[in-house]
Design an enzyme around this catalytic site. Structure first.
Site, PDB file in Angstrom:
ATOM      1  CE  LYS A  65      15.319  68.527 130.374  1.00  0.00           C
ATOM      2  NZ  LYS A  65      16.218  69.674 130.355  1.00  0.00           N
ATOM      3  CE1 TYR A  96     -10.053  61.535 152.646  1.00  0.00           C
ATOM      4  CE2 TYR A  96      -9.391  61.843 150.349  1.00  0.00           C
ATOM      5  CZ  TYR A  96      -9.592  61.010 151.451  1.00  0.00           C
ATOM      6  OH  TYR A  96      -9.339  59.682 151.348  1.00  0.00           O
TER       7      TYR A  96
HETATM    8  C1  LIG Z   1      15.992  70.499 129.284  1.00  0.00           C
HETATM    9  C2  LIG Z   1      17.115  71.087 128.551  1.00  0.00           C
HETATM   10  C3  LIG Z   1      16.928  71.632 127.277  1.00  0.00           C
HETATM   11  C4  LIG Z   1      15.566  71.770 126.631  1.00  0.00           C
HETATM   12  O1  LIG Z   1      14.848  72.800 127.280  1.00  0.00           O
HETATM   13  P1  LIG Z   1      13.397  73.271 126.779  1.00  0.00           P
HETATM   14  O2  LIG Z   1      13.145  74.485 127.565  1.00  0.00           O
HETATM   15  O3  LIG Z   1      12.473  72.163 127.114  1.00  0.00           O
HETATM   16  O4  LIG Z   1      13.490  73.494 125.321  1.00  0.00           O
HETATM   17  C5  LIG Z   1      18.040  72.079 126.589  1.00  0.00           C
HETATM   18  N1  LIG Z   1      19.264  71.998 127.148  1.00  0.00           N
HETATM   19  C6  LIG Z   1      19.480  71.495 128.369  1.00  0.00           C
HETATM   20  C7  LIG Z   1      20.857  71.447 128.921  1.00  0.00           C
HETATM   21  C8  LIG Z   1      18.417  71.034 129.117  1.00  0.00           C
HETATM   22  O5  LIG Z   1      18.630  70.538 130.335  1.00  0.00           O
END
Ligand SMILES: *Cc1c(COP(=O)(O)O)cnc(C)c1O
Length: 370
Positions: free
Chosen positions: A38, A260
């Site tokens: 994702k 800045y």
């Molecule tokens: C993002 C996510 C994961 C993976 O999580 P990590 O901590 O990056 O291993 C697994 N399951 C769901 C539902 C997620 O949203």
């Protein structure tokens, strides 16, 4: 044409991490892996990363929403793709056109997907999400007798797997993790049919083999980063490095300030180098005075305000620094421990989590794959 600031993504390291996780899980007899890609594969670039993980043997890939799933299919991913997100207000066409596997996590999403599948005279395979204590998405674990019958009776929906998500897998001191595991197992026991079960993100995978079930869902760990504060014996390699080049060196007279707000100055003559990477590239403002980079094999502090397109580093005493010198923002420049800057270190320096650091690496920065 390529900018000086680039993110190198080592696909061989990614695949090696995948295999190391697979070995940790017991090899071919262990649980399968849903590779989480994702948010543009945690900033690493979803297309190339997904194809590399598919090649390494991921059973399924997972993304946040339908739009991300479409990007993966267009890149040529052929494995099943699980969509984690809520679907109740989404345009569902993509699920069917691109063969994505939805998560059904609310009764309203169930009705929407059932109706869309019926219209298309097709059966939609889905994963059911149970909320065991995160209190975000999922059917409440303590209300399933009331909510599940309608879902399970939906003629155009086919249940492939049931899952939950842990709120405190990375907090060893929290009891909620065990509470969630117990609730999940109780929920599974109420189902009248065998289904695949999954629950473990990276932290849960490292923490407790009881929650591996049939499939695990690592994200961060595949990218070579162990979720803090956990440690791991899995031989993981960093996947992304971020480098730039010095574009200018400026001598400062005593008392003069830089950038800045004029917040950095020195009593003695000093010199700063300008690095063409700023908050538009995802480098956090809080790195000012807290973060470090590597130049000429030395570790030097980020000083003065991080601005939109550049930042300044204190190279006082390194007389030889000149335009063109490599600047390592994330990665290594030599073999000594202090010649490495990893994502965990950067996150700790500014009080955030490694996830945020990698996800925020800007779209302006080219990802170069090796
Ligand atoms: C993002 C996510 C994961 C993976 O999580 P990590 O901590 O990056 O291993 C697994 N399951 C769901 C539902 C997620 O949203």
């Amino acid at each position: 044409m390529i900018r000086s600031t680039v993110a190198r993504v080592d696909l061989a390291a990614l695949q090696s991490n995948f295999r190391a996780i697979q070995d940790f899980l017991g090899g071919p007899n262990g649980p399968a892996i849903i590779a989480v890609v994702k948010a543009n594969a945690y900033g690493h670039g979803a297309e190339r990363v997904a194809l590399a993980l598919e090649q390494a043997g991921a059973t399924m890939l997972a993304c946040a929403d339908i739009e991300e799933g479409i990007v993966l299919r267009r890149a040529g991913v052929t494995r099943p793709i699980l969509v984690f997100g809520a679907l109740s207000v989404s345009d569902l066409d993509g699920l069917f056109e691109f063969s994505l596997t939805p998560t059904i996590s609310t009764p309203s999403a169930a009705r929407a997907v059932q109706a869309a599948a019926a219209t298309r005279k097709t059966v939609c395979h889905y994963h059911l999400k149970i909320d065991t204590g995160m209190n975000r998405l999922g059917f409440r674990h303590d209300n399933l007798r009331r909510t599940l019958p309608e879902l399970l009776a939906s003629p155009n929906l086919q249940l492939d797997a049931v899952y939950t998500h842990f709120a405190t897998a990375d907090s060893p001191e929290s009891d909620l993790f065990d509470t969630q595991r117990t609730r999940f197992e109780a929920a599974l026991a109420t189902l009248d049919r065998p289904v695949l079960r999954h629950a473990a993100n990276s932290a849960a995978t490292l923490r407790d083999s009881r929650v591996w079930y049939d499939v695990v869902r690592p994200g961060l760990m595949m990218y070579g980063i162990v979720p803090p504060p956990l440690a791991s014996t899995i031989p993981l390699k960093p996947v992304m490095s971020l480098t730039s080049r010095v574009v200018g060196v400026k001598g400062l007279r005593p008392g003069e300030t830089v950038g800045y707000g004029g917040r950095f100055s020195s009593e003695a003559p000093a010199s700063v180098a300008v690095v063409p990477a700023g908050y538009a590239d995802g480098l956090d403002l809080r790195l000012e005075g807290r973060g470090h980079v590597l130049v000429r094999g030395r570790r030097v502090p980020i000083v003065g305000a991080v601005s939109m397109d550049m930042m300044t580093i204190d190279v006082t005493g390194l007389d030889d620094v000149q335009p063109g010198d490599e600047v390592v923002i994330i990665g290594s420049q030599g073999r000594e421990p202090w010649q490495q800057i990893d994502v965990r270190e950067m996150a700790a320096a500014i009080g955030t989590i490694p996830y945020e650091i990698v996800c925020r690496i800007g779209s302006r920065i080219e990802r170069q794959y090796t």
